[in-house]
Motif scaffolding. Structure first.
Motif, PDB file in Angstrom:
ATOM      1  N   ALA A 126      25.190 -10.577 -27.240  1.00  0.00           N
ATOM      2  CA  ALA A 126      25.068 -10.512 -28.433  1.00  0.00           C
ATOM      3  C   ALA A 126      24.554  -9.123 -28.989  1.00  0.00           C
ATOM      4  O   ALA A 126      25.566  -8.345 -29.972  1.00  0.00           O
ATOM      5  CB  ALA A 126      24.336 -11.553 -29.061  1.00  0.00           C
ATOM      6  N   ALA A 127      23.609  -8.663 -28.569  1.00  0.00           N
ATOM      7  CA  ALA A 127      23.022  -7.438 -28.889  1.00  0.00           C
ATOM      8  C   ALA A 127      23.956  -6.381 -28.312  1.00  0.00           C
ATOM      9  O   ALA A 127      24.127  -5.227 -29.321  1.00  0.00           O
ATOM     10  CB  ALA A 127      21.776  -7.226 -28.583  1.00  0.00           C
ATOM     11  N   LYS A 128      24.569  -6.442 -27.206  1.00  0.00           N
ATOM     12  CA  LYS A 128      25.480  -5.559 -26.866  1.00  0.00           C
ATOM     13  C   LYS A 128      26.902  -5.107 -27.579  1.00  0.00           C
ATOM     14  O   LYS A 128      27.303  -4.107 -27.977  1.00  0.00           O
ATOM     15  CB  LYS A 128      26.074  -5.788 -25.278  1.00  0.00           C
ATOM     16  CG  LYS A 128      26.826  -4.684 -24.695  1.00  0.00           C
ATOM     17  CD  LYS A 128      26.937  -4.999 -23.130  1.00  0.00           C
ATOM     18  CE  LYS A 128      27.931  -4.057 -22.741  1.00  0.00           C
ATOM     19  NZ  LYS A 128      29.215  -4.457 -22.991  1.00  0.00           N
ATOM     20  N   GLU A 129      27.087  -6.400 -28.184  1.00  0.00           N
ATOM     21  CA  GLU A 129      28.348  -6.249 -29.015  1.00  0.00           C
ATOM     22  C   GLU A 129      28.309  -5.613 -30.489  1.00  0.00           C
ATOM     23  O   GLU A 129      28.963  -4.990 -30.856  1.00  0.00           O
ATOM     24  CB  GLU A 129      28.811  -7.802 -29.221  1.00  0.00           C
ATOM     25  CG  GLU A 129      29.518  -8.472 -28.108  1.00  0.00           C
ATOM     26  CD  GLU A 129      30.417  -9.584 -28.328  1.00  0.00           C
ATOM     27  OE1 GLU A 129      30.321  -9.909 -29.751  1.00  0.00           O
ATOM     28  OE2 GLU A 129      31.112 -10.061 -27.515  1.00  0.00           O
ATOM     29  N   LEU A 130      27.005  -6.055 -30.973  1.00  0.00           N
ATOM     30  CA  LEU A 130      26.634  -5.227 -32.085  1.00  0.00           C
ATOM     31  C   LEU A 130      26.559  -4.032 -32.050  1.00  0.00           C
ATOM     32  O   LEU A 130      26.933  -3.095 -32.776  1.00  0.00           O
ATOM     33  CB  LEU A 130      24.993  -5.791 -32.703  1.00  0.00           C
ATOM     34  CG  LEU A 130      25.074  -7.092 -33.525  1.00  0.00           C
ATOM     35  CD1 LEU A 130      23.607  -7.388 -33.761  1.00  0.00           C
ATOM     36  CD2 LEU A 130      25.719  -7.034 -34.654  1.00  0.00           C
ATOM     37  N   LEU A 131      25.860  -3.332 -31.042  1.00  0.00           N
ATOM     38  CA  LEU A 131      25.652  -1.812 -30.892  1.00  0.00           C
ATOM     39  C   LEU A 131      27.175  -1.299 -30.521  1.00  0.00           C
ATOM     40  O   LEU A 131      27.530  -0.129 -31.040  1.00  0.00           O
ATOM     41  CB  LEU A 131      24.776  -1.690 -29.201  1.00  0.00           C
ATOM     42  CG  LEU A 131      24.751  -0.134 -29.008  1.00  0.00           C
ATOM     43  CD1 LEU A 131      24.062   0.535 -30.110  1.00  0.00           C
ATOM     44  CD2 LEU A 131      24.010  -0.197 -27.731  1.00  0.00           C
ATOM     45  N   GLN A 132      28.048  -1.907 -29.859  1.00  0.00           N
ATOM     46  CA  GLN A 132      29.346  -1.367 -29.575  1.00  0.00           C
ATOM     47  C   GLN A 132      30.130  -1.521 -30.822  1.00  0.00           C
ATOM     48  O   GLN A 132      31.189  -0.825 -30.988  1.00  0.00           O
ATOM     49  CB  GLN A 132      30.102  -2.348 -28.599  1.00  0.00           C
ATOM     50  CG  GLN A 132      29.751  -2.135 -27.240  1.00  0.00           C
ATOM     51  CD  GLN A 132      30.186  -3.063 -25.988  1.00  0.00           C
ATOM     52  OE1 GLN A 132      30.172  -4.130 -26.268  1.00  0.00           O
ATOM     53  NE2 GLN A 132      30.867  -2.531 -25.356  1.00  0.00           N
ATOM     54  N   ALA A 133      29.800  -2.319 -31.759  1.00  0.00           N
ATOM     55  CA  ALA A 133      30.718  -2.191 -33.024  1.00  0.00           C
ATOM     56  C   ALA A 133      30.280  -1.369 -34.017  1.00  0.00           C
ATOM     57  O   ALA A 133      30.887  -1.270 -35.010  1.00  0.00           O
ATOM     58  CB  ALA A 133      30.492  -3.923 -33.628  1.00  0.00           C
ATOM     59  N   HIS A 134      29.091  -0.764 -33.730  1.00  0.00           N
ATOM     60  CA  HIS A 134      28.532   0.223 -34.692  1.00  0.00           C
ATOM     61  C   HIS A 134      29.511   1.530 -35.004  1.00  0.00           C
ATOM     62  O   HIS A 134      29.910   1.985 -34.018  1.00  0.00           O
ATOM     63  CB  HIS A 134      27.076   0.724 -34.423  1.00  0.00           C
ATOM     64  CG  HIS A 134      26.341   1.225 -35.428  1.00  0.00           C
ATOM     65  ND1 HIS A 134      26.318   2.738 -35.744  1.00  0.00           N
ATOM     66  CD2 HIS A 134      25.650   0.822 -36.227  1.00  0.00           C
ATOM     67  CE1 HIS A 134      25.554   3.123 -36.715  1.00  0.00           C
ATOM     68  NE2 HIS A 134      25.188   1.786 -37.157  1.00  0.00           N
ATOM     69  N   ASP A 135      29.659   2.008 -35.945  1.00  0.00           N
ATOM     70  CA  ASP A 135      30.741   2.983 -36.352  1.00  0.00           C
ATOM     71  C   ASP A 135      30.121   4.117 -35.597  1.00  0.00           C
ATOM     72  O   ASP A 135      31.067   4.942 -35.394  1.00  0.00           O
ATOM     73  CB  ASP A 135      30.420   3.364 -38.017  1.00  0.00           C
ATOM     74  CG  ASP A 135      31.196   2.407 -38.705  1.00  0.00           C
ATOM     75  OD1 ASP A 135      31.823   1.435 -38.349  1.00  0.00           O
ATOM     76  OD2 ASP A 135      30.660   2.362 -40.012  1.00  0.00           O
ATOM     77  N   THR A 136      29.065   4.533 -35.329  1.00  0.00           N
ATOM     78  CA  THR A 136      28.868   5.771 -34.317  1.00  0.00           C
ATOM     79  C   THR A 136      28.946   5.675 -33.043  1.00  0.00           C
ATOM     80  O   THR A 136      28.775   6.660 -32.245  1.00  0.00           O
ATOM     81  CB  THR A 136      27.376   6.092 -34.823  1.00  0.00           C
ATOM     82  OG1 THR A 136      26.513   5.220 -34.221  1.00  0.00           O
ATOM     83  CG2 THR A 136      26.939   6.279 -36.302  1.00  0.00           C
ATOM     84  N   VAL A 137      29.042   4.364 -32.511  1.00  0.00           N
ATOM     85  CA  VAL A 137      29.302   4.277 -31.040  1.00  0.00           C
ATOM     86  C   VAL A 137      30.733   4.277 -30.168  1.00  0.00           C
ATOM     87  O   VAL A 137      31.553   3.730 -30.961  1.00  0.00           O
ATOM     88  CB  VAL A 137      28.488   2.934 -30.736  1.00  0.00           C
ATOM     89  CG1 VAL A 137      28.489   2.663 -29.462  1.00  0.00           C
ATOM     90  CG2 VAL A 137      26.946   3.060 -31.168  1.00  0.00           C
TER      91      VAL A 137
END
Length: 271
Positions: A126-137
């Motif tokens: 769940a945390a990995k998906e949040l990070l991947q979805a960030h505009d800067t990533v």
């Protein structure tokens, strides 16, 4: 890096509409966000850090906390990674508000969080998906690093075949009921451990080396002679005195392990 599919579904609360902007700016460029998200009906609180003036997308790094829980030390590591040019997310494995001040509480939180590996993986993913979805990533470039309990978590994610470019364990437990299988370990792995760490005995070290050799994994293990558990955390000495625990900060080991991590990320993300 291939997109990893899994059964976890993050609720809409965990995306942009759920953002809680916390401290805003730490400097002219560094920005942070406190983010609430849900996994299987439980609310978690993470911490995103990034340099807003860096152009384009960049790799993301997950930070997994010690057994105390999502604390200031974990957030500081995310900020250090942001200063190094990455977007970092200090995730939460226990649930919002679960931050231990006594080893007994930490042990209880850790036991509940790790009662089954499906739950551990669900919270990590769940945390990995949040990070991947960030505009800067750049969602195809993700690493994970963990401390103590968190070191064990990231190693187990590698064992389970989670799609990561690099995994780094700092004074983490090295034994596991899960065993890496040949061809299943995707990331390059760095392990930094203390030679005098009573919580990570030598049989765990030798066991991990054999396991990863048998699995044909790319492992680099650095053992610091005479160094105790929690060597990366400057607050370890105070905790050792308060609770009579065999832990201690070691500046040289902390610096060398960080420098090795930065070299690893430069190598895997430049390919």
């Amino acid at each position: 890096m291939k997109t990893h599919q899994h059964a976890m579904v993050i609720t809409p609360l965990s995306l942009a509409a759920a953002l809680t902007l916390a401290s805003g700016q730490l400097s002219a460029e560094l920005k942070t966000q406190t983010m609430e998200y849900q996994v299987n009906g439980t609310t978690f609180t993470g911490y995103m850090a990034y340099d807003d003036e860096t152009e384009g997308k960049r790799p993301g790094v997950l930070v997994v906390h010690e057994w105390w829980g999502h604390n200031e030390f974990a957030r500081e590591q995310a900020e250090r990674l942001a200063e190094a040019g990455y977007t970092a997310f200090a995730l939460d494995m226990y649930g919002s508000g679960k931050l231990a001040e006594h080893p007994e509480d930490a042990q209880a939180f850790m036991k509940e969080a790790t009662k089954d590996m499906d739950q551990v993986k669900a919270r990590f993913m769940a945390a990995k998906e949040l990070l991947q979805a960030h505009d800067t990533v750049d969602s195809s470039m993700i690493a994970a690093q963990g401390y103590c309990f968190g070191g064990a978590v990231v190693l187990n994610m590698a064992r389970l075949g989670v799609d990561l470019d690099a995994v780094v364990s700092y004074h983490g437990a090295l034994g596991s009921p899960i065993k890496a299988e040949p061809g299943n370990v995707k990331p390059r792995i760095h392990v930094y451990t203390g030679g005098a760490d009573k919580m990570v005995p030598s049989d765990q070290v030798s066991g991990l080396v054999k396991e990863m050799q048998d699995a044909e994994a790319d492992l680099t293990l650095v053992n610091f002679p005479g160094v105790l558990h929690s060597f990366t955390n400057p607050g370890a000495d105070k905790v050792a005195e308060e609770f009579n625990m065999p832990i201690a900060y070691n500046e040289e080991a902390a610096n060398r392990s960080w420098e090795g991590t930065m070299r690893l990320y430069q190598e895997v993300f430049s390919n």
